[in-house]
Design a protein around this motif. Sequence first.
Motif, short mmCIF file in Angstrom:
data_model
loop_
_atom_site.label_atom_id
_atom_site.label_comp_id
_atom_site.label_asym_id
_atom_site.label_seq_id
_atom_site.Cartn_x
_atom_site.Cartn_y
_atom_site.Cartn_z
N THR A 166 -32.32 1.00 2.67
CA THR A 166 -32.81 1.41 4.23
C THR A 166 -32.57 0.64 5.10
OG1 THR A 166 -34.63 3.06 3.08
CG2 THR A 166 -34.66 2.45 5.39
N TRP A 167 -32.70 -0.85 4.69
CA TRP A 167 -32.45 -1.87 5.81
C TRP A 167 -31.04 -1.61 6.30
CZ3 TRP A 167 -29.39 -6.32 6.17
CH2 TRP A 167 -29.86 -7.06 7.34
N PHE A 168 -30.20 -1.55 5.10
CA PHE A 168 -28.87 -1.54 5.60
C PHE A 168 -28.27 -0.27 6.20
CE2 PHE A 168 -28.51 -4.94 2.46
CZ PHE A 168 -27.52 -5.67 3.02
N GLU A 169 -28.95 0.85 5.61
CA GLU A 169 -28.67 2.34 6.33
C GLU A 169 -29.02 2.51 7.59
OE1 GLU A 169 -30.80 4.68 3.53
OE2 GLU A 169 -29.25 4.30 1.91
N ARG A 170 -30.20 1.77 8.04
CA ARG A 170 -30.68 1.94 9.46
C ARG A 170 -29.92 1.05 10.50
NH1 ARG A 170 -36.32 -1.07 8.53
NH2 ARG A 170 -35.96 -3.06 9.00
N GLY A 171 -28.74 0.33 10.09
CA GLY A 171 -27.89 -0.45 10.88
C GLY A 171 -28.87 -1.74 11.06
N SER A 172 -29.45 -2.42 10.31
CA SER A 172 -30.13 -3.70 10.51
C SER A 172 -29.03 -4.72 10.25
CB SER A 172 -31.31 -3.84 9.71
OG SER A 172 -32.22 -2.89 10.09
N ALA A 173 -28.06 -4.59 9.68
CA ALA A 173 -27.15 -5.59 9.36
C ALA A 173 -26.36 -5.85 10.39
CB ALA A 173 -26.10 -5.03 8.56
N PRO A 174 -26.13 -7.33 10.75
CA PRO A 174 -25.51 -7.72 12.02
C PRO A 174 -24.07 -6.98 12.19
CG PRO A 174 -26.41 -9.56 10.80
CD PRO A 174 -26.46 -8.55 9.82
N THR A 175 -24.20 -6.55 13.31
CA THR A 175 -22.54 -5.71 13.70
C THR A 175 -21.50 -6.95 14.39
OG1 THR A 175 -23.09 -5.61 16.11
CG2 THR A 175 -23.75 -3.68 14.47
N LEU A 219 -26.81 -13.55 4.34
CA LEU A 219 -25.91 -12.77 3.38
C LEU A 219 -24.99 -11.97 3.93
CD1 LEU A 219 -28.61 -12.15 0.39
CD2 LEU A 219 -26.67 -13.95 0.52
N CYS A 220 -25.50 -11.08 5.05
CA CYS A 220 -24.18 -10.46 5.68
C CYS A 220 -23.36 -11.20 6.61
CB CYS A 220 -25.15 -9.27 6.55
SG CYS A 220 -26.25 -8.37 5.56
N ASN A 221 -24.03 -12.20 7.40
CA ASN A 221 -23.02 -13.03 8.02
C ASN A 221 -22.00 -13.93 7.24
OD1 ASN A 221 -24.15 -12.04 10.56
ND2 ASN A 221 -25.76 -13.60 10.55
N HIS A 222 -22.38 -14.45 6.17
CA HIS A 222 -21.63 -15.42 5.48
C HIS A 222 -21.16 -15.28 4.20
CE1 HIS A 222 -22.82 -18.42 8.81
NE2 HIS A 222 -23.93 -17.92 8.67
N GLY A 224 -10.99 -13.69 10.76
CA GLY A 224 -11.49 -15.10 10.04
C GLY A 224 -12.94 -15.13 9.90
N ARG A 225 -13.65 -14.08 10.37
CA ARG A 225 -15.29 -14.25 10.20
C ARG A 225 -15.55 -13.70 9.12
NH1 ARG A 225 -17.46 -13.24 16.33
NH2 ARG A 225 -16.15 -14.76 17.72
N PRO A 226 -16.76 -14.38 8.37
CA PRO A 226 -17.50 -13.55 7.36
C PRO A 226 -18.11 -12.66 7.74
CG PRO A 226 -18.73 -15.86 7.78
CD PRO A 226 -17.34 -15.72 8.86
N GLY A 227 -18.14 -11.21 7.02
CA GLY A 227 -18.72 -10.11 7.63
C GLY A 227 -19.33 -9.17 6.78
N VAL A 228 -19.74 -8.12 6.97
CA VAL A 228 -20.57 -7.39 5.94
C VAL A 228 -19.63 -6.41 5.53
CG1 VAL A 228 -22.76 -7.72 7.14
CG2 VAL A 228 -21.37 -5.90 7.60
N TRP A 275 -20.54 -11.82 2.99
CA TRP A 275 -19.77 -10.43 2.71
C TRP A 275 -20.86 -9.57 2.02
CZ3 TRP A 275 -17.51 -15.13 1.39
CH2 TRP A 275 -16.41 -15.80 1.86
N ALA A 276 -21.96 -9.56 2.32
CA ALA A 276 -22.68 -8.66 1.57
C ALA A 276 -22.81 -7.30 2.60
CB ALA A 276 -24.25 -9.05 1.47
N GLY A 277 -22.81 -6.14 2.02
CA GLY A 277 -22.52 -4.98 2.80
C GLY A 277 -23.44 -3.81 2.27
N SER A 278 -24.27 -4.11 1.15
CA SER A 278 -25.20 -3.01 0.42
C SER A 278 -26.11 -3.79 -0.01
CB SER A 278 -24.28 -2.10 -0.26
OG SER A 278 -23.92 -2.69 -1.67
N ALA A 279 -27.43 -2.84 -0.32
CA ALA A 279 -28.19 -3.50 -1.13
C ALA A 279 -28.00 -3.79 -2.40
CB ALA A 279 -29.45 -2.42 -1.27
#
Length: 547
Positions: free
Chosen positions: A529-538, A496-499, A19-23, A501-505
Motif C-alpha cells: 500500500t505504501w508503494f500504491e499510494r505513491g509514497s515512493a519518491p518521484t 531502497l527506492c532512491n538507490h 543516470g540516477r538510481p530510481g524506482v 531500484w526497488a519499485g514494489s513491495a
Amino acid sequence: MSEPLAGNHGRQGPTSSAGRPGVAPVVSALGRETSCDVLVVGGGINGAGIARDLAGRGLRVVMCEKDDLAQHTSSSSTKLIHGGLRYLEYYEFSLVRKALIEREVLLRSAPHIMWPLRFVMPHDRSLRPVWMIRAGLFLYDHLAKREVLPASTTVNLRHHEAGQPLKPFYTKGFVYSDGWVDDARLVVLNALDAQQRGARIYTRTRCIEARRSATGWHATLQSRDGETVTVSARAVVNAAGPWAGQFLREHAHQRDTKGLRLVKGSHIVVKKMFDHPMAYIFQNPDKRIIFAIPYEQDYTLIGTTDVEHKGAIGEARIDDSEIAYLCEQASRYFAKPVTRADVVWTYAGVRPLLDDASGDPSAVTRDYLLDLDTSEAPLLSVWGGKITTFRKLAEEAADRLCPALGHQGGAWTSGQHLPGGDLSSYIGAAQRPDTDFERFDQSLADRHPWLPPALRRRLARNYGSRVDLVLGRAQQLSDLGEEVAPHLREAELRYLCNHEWAGSADDVLWRRTKLGLHMTPEQRQAVATWFERGSAPTEPATLASMR
C-alpha cells in the motif's frame, strides 16, 4: 506457502532522469538514441558482475534487465559461497579449485553480506566410506590457499553440539568450511558499483530487438509502460541466464550455438531446527546431497533439488514431490521429523547449466563457458556458471571483450570492496572479514545507541558502511519516519527506492531484504500500500547529493 518471487511484482515506479538510481527503469532520454561501448542484457549476478568489471575498466556500459535485479535464478540459490565439495566426485577439480580461490576474495569484498560458515557432515555408514570422505576433505582443504577459513576436522557427534538435533545413529561427523552469501544483495551491490563507475542500469526494461552489423549493434529497449530507447553499442553481452538461447534466437537474430540444461532447484524454509550457528550437509541414498542451513535467525533453510525444468522459465515453482523429497531426506538425519506442515516458505529457480550430455541433472557441470563471436560487431554469450565464480567469470569476460574493442584496461576487482564492504571508516584497518563485521556492528551501536539491537544488526548486515545513507542525520528512532511494517521504516524504504531500484513491495520484502518471511500477509500488504499510494519518491536523489 507458494514461492513469492515469481509472477506479478507490483506496480512500476516512476521513471528517473538520466543516470540516477530510481524506482523503475533508469532510462535516459526515452524515445531518443543513446550510445555506449557495451550493452549488457541480463540483470542477474553474471550481468551485474560483467557490467561492474567493464565500467571499472573505463568502458561506457548500459545494462538492462526485463524484471527486477536478481528476480529469478540469482535470488533462488542455496546462498552459499562454496567450492562444491560434491563436484570432486565428478572430477571437476578445475572448477572446485577456481571456486575455492574465490571464496576468500569474495568474503573480504563484502563482509556484511558474506561470512564464513562451518558445515557438519554426519557420517552414514551405508553410504560413502570414511576414507573417501577424508580424502575428499583433504583435497578440499589443499586445492587452494586459505587464510580465513579453518581446515576440516572430525568430531564425535555424541558429545558435540552439532549432534544434539540428530538421530543417535549418527555418531561421527566431519566439519569443514565454506561461506554464506545474501545472493540477491550481492547482485544489487554489483549493479551499484557498476553505476558508481559510470554504467547506466535499466531495470524492468526489455531488450526487444538487437540488430547487428560489422560496425556495431542497434538495440531497442522497452520499459513496462511501453516507452522505448534505442541504444547504439559497439558490443553486446548476452547474460540472460536461462533466457540466453531465447535472446539470441528471438531478439538478436543469431544462431544459438550452445545447449543449456534448464535444471530447477527448489528449497523449503521451516522453523528453526537447531540453535548452533553451523550448517549441515546430508548425504542421501540417491548419491545427492542437501543442506540444512541457519536462516534469518528463526528458520532453517533446506535444499536443494535438481529437476529438469520443462515449463516457462520465469514461472518455476516447487512441486509436491520436491517438498516430500526434501522433508524425507532431512528427516533421515534430524531426530524431529520434518513434515509438510512445518514448511513456512518455499522458493525455486531455474539454473542455466551447460548441456554436457549427463543423464543425471545433479551431474551436469556447474562450470561456465564464454562464447565470443567477432564475425561482426562483438557478441559475448555467457553459458552456465555458479554464484561463487561470478567475479572470475566477469573478469574473464572483460579480458576477452576489451581486446576485441581495442580497449586497454586490466583486471581490477580482486582486491576491491563492493559498496558497503569497506568498513574502515568505522573500524580502521581491516583484519578478518568475520571479526571485522562484529567490530563494525559494535561501532554502529556506539554511534547510534538509540537503534534497537535487532534493527541495528539487520541494517548493518544489509547495508554495511552504506547504512549512513539509510540513517542520514537521525538522532532517534522517530527520525526514520513511519514504521510502515514491523522493523521497516520509511527512511529505509526511501533509500531502497532512491538507490537500489526497488519499485514494489516484493522487491523490498523478498530481495533487498527477507523481511517478508517475518511478516503476516496484512503487514506485507501495508508495504504494498505504501508503494500504491505513491509514497515512493518521484524524483530519486543522486548518490552525489547524499554524500
